[in-house]
Scaffold this motif. Structure first.
Motif, PDB file in Angstrom:
ATOM      1  N   LEU A   1       0.774  -1.088   0.004  1.00 50.54           N
ATOM      2  CA  LEU A   1       0.002   0.172   0.017  1.00 50.54           C
ATOM      3  C   LEU A   1       0.772   1.154  -0.023  1.00 50.54           C
ATOM      4  O   LEU A   1       1.802   1.293   0.842  1.00 50.54           O
ATOM      5  CB  LEU A   1      -0.974  -0.022   1.012  1.00 50.54           C
ATOM      6  CG  LEU A   1      -1.893  -1.374   1.399  1.00 50.54           C
ATOM      7  CD1 LEU A   1      -2.520  -1.075   2.967  1.00 50.54           C
ATOM      8  CD2 LEU A   1      -2.850  -1.116   0.328  1.00 50.54           C
ATOM      9  N   ARG A   2       0.584   2.268  -0.723  1.00 53.70           N
ATOM     10  CA  ARG A   2       1.325   3.487  -0.859  1.00 53.70           C
ATOM     11  C   ARG A   2      -0.096   4.570  -0.456  1.00 53.70           C
ATOM     12  O   ARG A   2      -1.303   4.356  -0.782  1.00 53.70           O
ATOM     13  CB  ARG A   2       1.744   3.952  -2.058  1.00 53.70           C
ATOM     14  CG  ARG A   2       3.032   3.226  -2.380  1.00 53.70           C
ATOM     15  CD  ARG A   2       3.486   3.953  -3.773  1.00 53.70           C
ATOM     16  NE  ARG A   2       4.728   3.163  -4.181  1.00 53.70           N
ATOM     17  CZ  ARG A   2       6.043   3.369  -3.669  1.00 53.70           C
ATOM     18  NH1 ARG A   2       6.039   4.565  -2.924  1.00 53.70           N
ATOM     19  NH2 ARG A   2       6.870   2.768  -4.378  1.00 53.70           N
ATOM     20  N   VAL A   3       0.101   5.567   0.319  1.00 60.66           N
ATOM     21  CA  VAL A   3      -0.899   6.577   0.907  1.00 60.66           C
ATOM     22  C   VAL A   3      -0.844   7.764   0.189  1.00 60.66           C
ATOM     23  O   VAL A   3       0.282   8.301   0.411  1.00 60.66           O
ATOM     24  CB  VAL A   3      -1.167   6.560   2.354  1.00 60.66           C
ATOM     25  CG1 VAL A   3      -2.330   7.226   2.767  1.00 60.66           C
ATOM     26  CG2 VAL A   3      -1.582   4.985   2.767  1.00 60.66           C
ATOM     27  N   ASN A   4      -2.023   8.506  -0.346  1.00 61.10           N
ATOM     28  CA  ASN A   4      -1.699   9.806  -0.667  1.00 61.10           C
ATOM     29  C   ASN A   4      -3.036  10.358  -0.008  1.00 61.10           C
ATOM     30  O   ASN A   4      -4.117  10.364  -0.127  1.00 61.10           O
ATOM     31  CB  ASN A   4      -2.022   9.713  -2.262  1.00 61.10           C
ATOM     32  CG  ASN A   4      -2.174  11.218  -2.699  1.00 61.10           C
ATOM     33  OD1 ASN A   4      -1.790  12.106  -2.260  1.00 61.10           O
ATOM     34  ND2 ASN A   4      -2.973  11.581  -3.911  1.00 61.10           N
ATOM     35  N   VAL A   5      -2.519  11.094   0.682  1.00 67.26           N
ATOM     36  CA  VAL A   5      -3.437  11.898   1.894  1.00 67.26           C
ATOM     37  C   VAL A   5      -3.214  13.493   1.734  1.00 67.26           C
ATOM     38  O   VAL A   5      -2.282  13.982   1.685  1.00 67.26           O
ATOM     39  CB  VAL A   5      -2.880  11.265   3.328  1.00 67.26           C
ATOM     40  CG1 VAL A   5      -1.636  11.995   3.737  1.00 67.26           C
ATOM     41  CG2 VAL A   5      -4.150  11.921   4.336  1.00 67.26           C
ATOM     42  N   LYS A   6      -4.808  13.753   1.748  1.00 68.51           N
ATOM     43  CA  LYS A   6      -5.043  15.357   1.974  1.00 68.51           C
ATOM     44  C   LYS A   6      -5.360  15.685   3.577  1.00 68.51           C
ATOM     45  O   LYS A   6      -5.886  15.131   4.050  1.00 68.51           O
ATOM     46  CB  LYS A   6      -5.826  15.892   1.018  1.00 68.51           C
ATOM     47  CG  LYS A   6      -5.572  15.623  -0.494  1.00 68.51           C
ATOM     48  CD  LYS A   6      -6.594  15.994  -1.467  1.00 68.51           C
ATOM     49  CE  LYS A   6      -6.088  15.820  -2.830  1.00 68.51           C
ATOM     50  NZ  LYS A   6      -7.343  16.315  -3.845  1.00 68.51           N
TER      51      LYS A   6
END
Length: 366
Positions: A69-74
């Motif tokens: 998993l890679r996480v792209n978070v705002k």
């Protein structure tokens, strides 16, 4: 003949090299030292400001990568994110179960696949050494076993309501009247939860209901109206608290984990933080439960991954979040921050989601 022999030798070298490479990859895979061959899945979502450093830390990033998993978070305020979720979001990560209930009742609520508390953090007040000493003398705060507890929150709120001056409790060097700065409750969960704690306290310590709300709401609104501009996120407020000091921010509302995380990220300031900054625990307080809302299969995978014991251990020891899992202990002695209790024992329930919606609506009208 020599050419033929040379060709055989070259072929043998190529075969040996290929065997060595394949064998090495096989050994690496069996030993767990390689990440899965397939490309990691990108999970996109929003989280409260207090969790951004955790999600973007090198160690957490690596542990999630090992699970594919890679996480792209705002960054987004907890209240705002459940009102403004996008179809591109795989997850939302607010800071209260109330936010989950609000999302369920929204037009996007049908997208919810699963939700679960990942970890917890109590709502606390942050203050300074001189302010804490004055509050101890006033009988509002008690220092017990190395921890500062607000044992008379009704009295503290009464001083704020009455617009008592700081000089009236022995702090002539501070300008103006007592005030507790908080985030905007219509955008940020910490401000929202302190509004709930304030309402419950003004309701004689009982959880506010639809029937009792009208009696306390004007008082809560008056306290918040006096704050003027309110920061939209907990991290912004905490940074200004540290940067501008006791004169501008004598007391603020925040999460317990914020000082822990800041101390670990800025070890050069630990001695000064220990000398000057104080964590004050309301008795009772309210829990920020930090539930993750999964909106897709990828969001569900992230939810499962974040419950792994190794990640939970990092959450406490590197970021100050108390585990949301049964059987996982949080030992304050492993953290270089003074004034942390081993457990949070006095906790008050939050009002219902419908009551909180009315409180938030009224506090967003000025």
């Amino acid at each position: 003949m020599q050419k033929f022999l040379g060709l055989l030798i070259l072929l043998a070298v190529v075969v040996a090299a290929a065997f060595f490479t394949l064998g090495k990859e096989k050994i690496s895979t069996l030993s767990g030292n390689s990440v899965a061959k397939k490309e990691a899945v990108m999970v996109t979502g929003r989280a409260g400001s207090e969790k951004i450093a955790f999600l973007q830390s090198e160690k957490v990033t690596q542990l999630l990568l090992e699970q594919g998993l890679r996480v792209n978070v705002k960054r987004s305020g907890s209240v705002a994110m459940v009102q403004e979720s996008s179809s591109d979001d795989d997850f939302l990560w607010p800071a209260s179960q109330i936010n989950v209930e609000s999302f369920k009742s929204s037009s996007s609520g049908m997208r919810l696949q699963q939700s679960a508390d990942i970890f917890n953090s109590p709502i606390v007040l942050y203050s300074w050494d001189i302010v804490t000493e004055a509050l101890i003398k006033a009988g509002i705060v008690q220092h017990k076993e190395g921890v500062n507890y607000i044992i008379d929150l009704p009295k503290l709120l009464e001083l704020v309501k009455a617009k008592k001056q700081w000089k009236e409790i022995g702090l002539a060097q501070l300008y103006g009247s007592l005030i507790i700065r908080t985030t905007d409750p219509s955008k940020s969960n910490s401000g929202n939860m302190f509004a709930a704690l304030t309402a419950n306290t003004l309701n004689n310590g009982e959880v506010v209901t639809a029937e009792s709300l009208d009696n306390v709401l004007p008082q809560v609104k008056d306290l918040y109206a006096r704050l003027g501009y309110m920061e939209p996120s907990s991290s912004d407020l905490f940074e200004k608290f540290l940067q501008q000091g006791v004169g501008a921010y004598p007391m603020i509302v925040g999460y317990e984990n914020q000082l822990v995380e800041y101390s670990l990220l800025h070890k050069e300031h630990i001695a000064l933080l220990k000398a000057k900054v104080r964590i004050l625990y309301p008795v009772p307080t309210v829990w920020a439960s930090h539930p993750l809302i999964a909106l897709s299969d990828k969001g569900r995978k992230l939810l499962t991954a974040l419950k792994e014991p190794e990640i939970q251990k990092l959450a406490w020891e590197q970021h100050g979040f108390r585990s949301g899992l049964m059987g996982v202990e949080n030992d304050p002695s492993v953290i270089e921050v003074v004034g942390l209790p081993k457990s949070i024992d006095a906790v008050m329930p939050m009002p219902s989601a419908s009551v909180m919606d009315k409180i938030t609506t009224h506090l967003s009208s000025f």
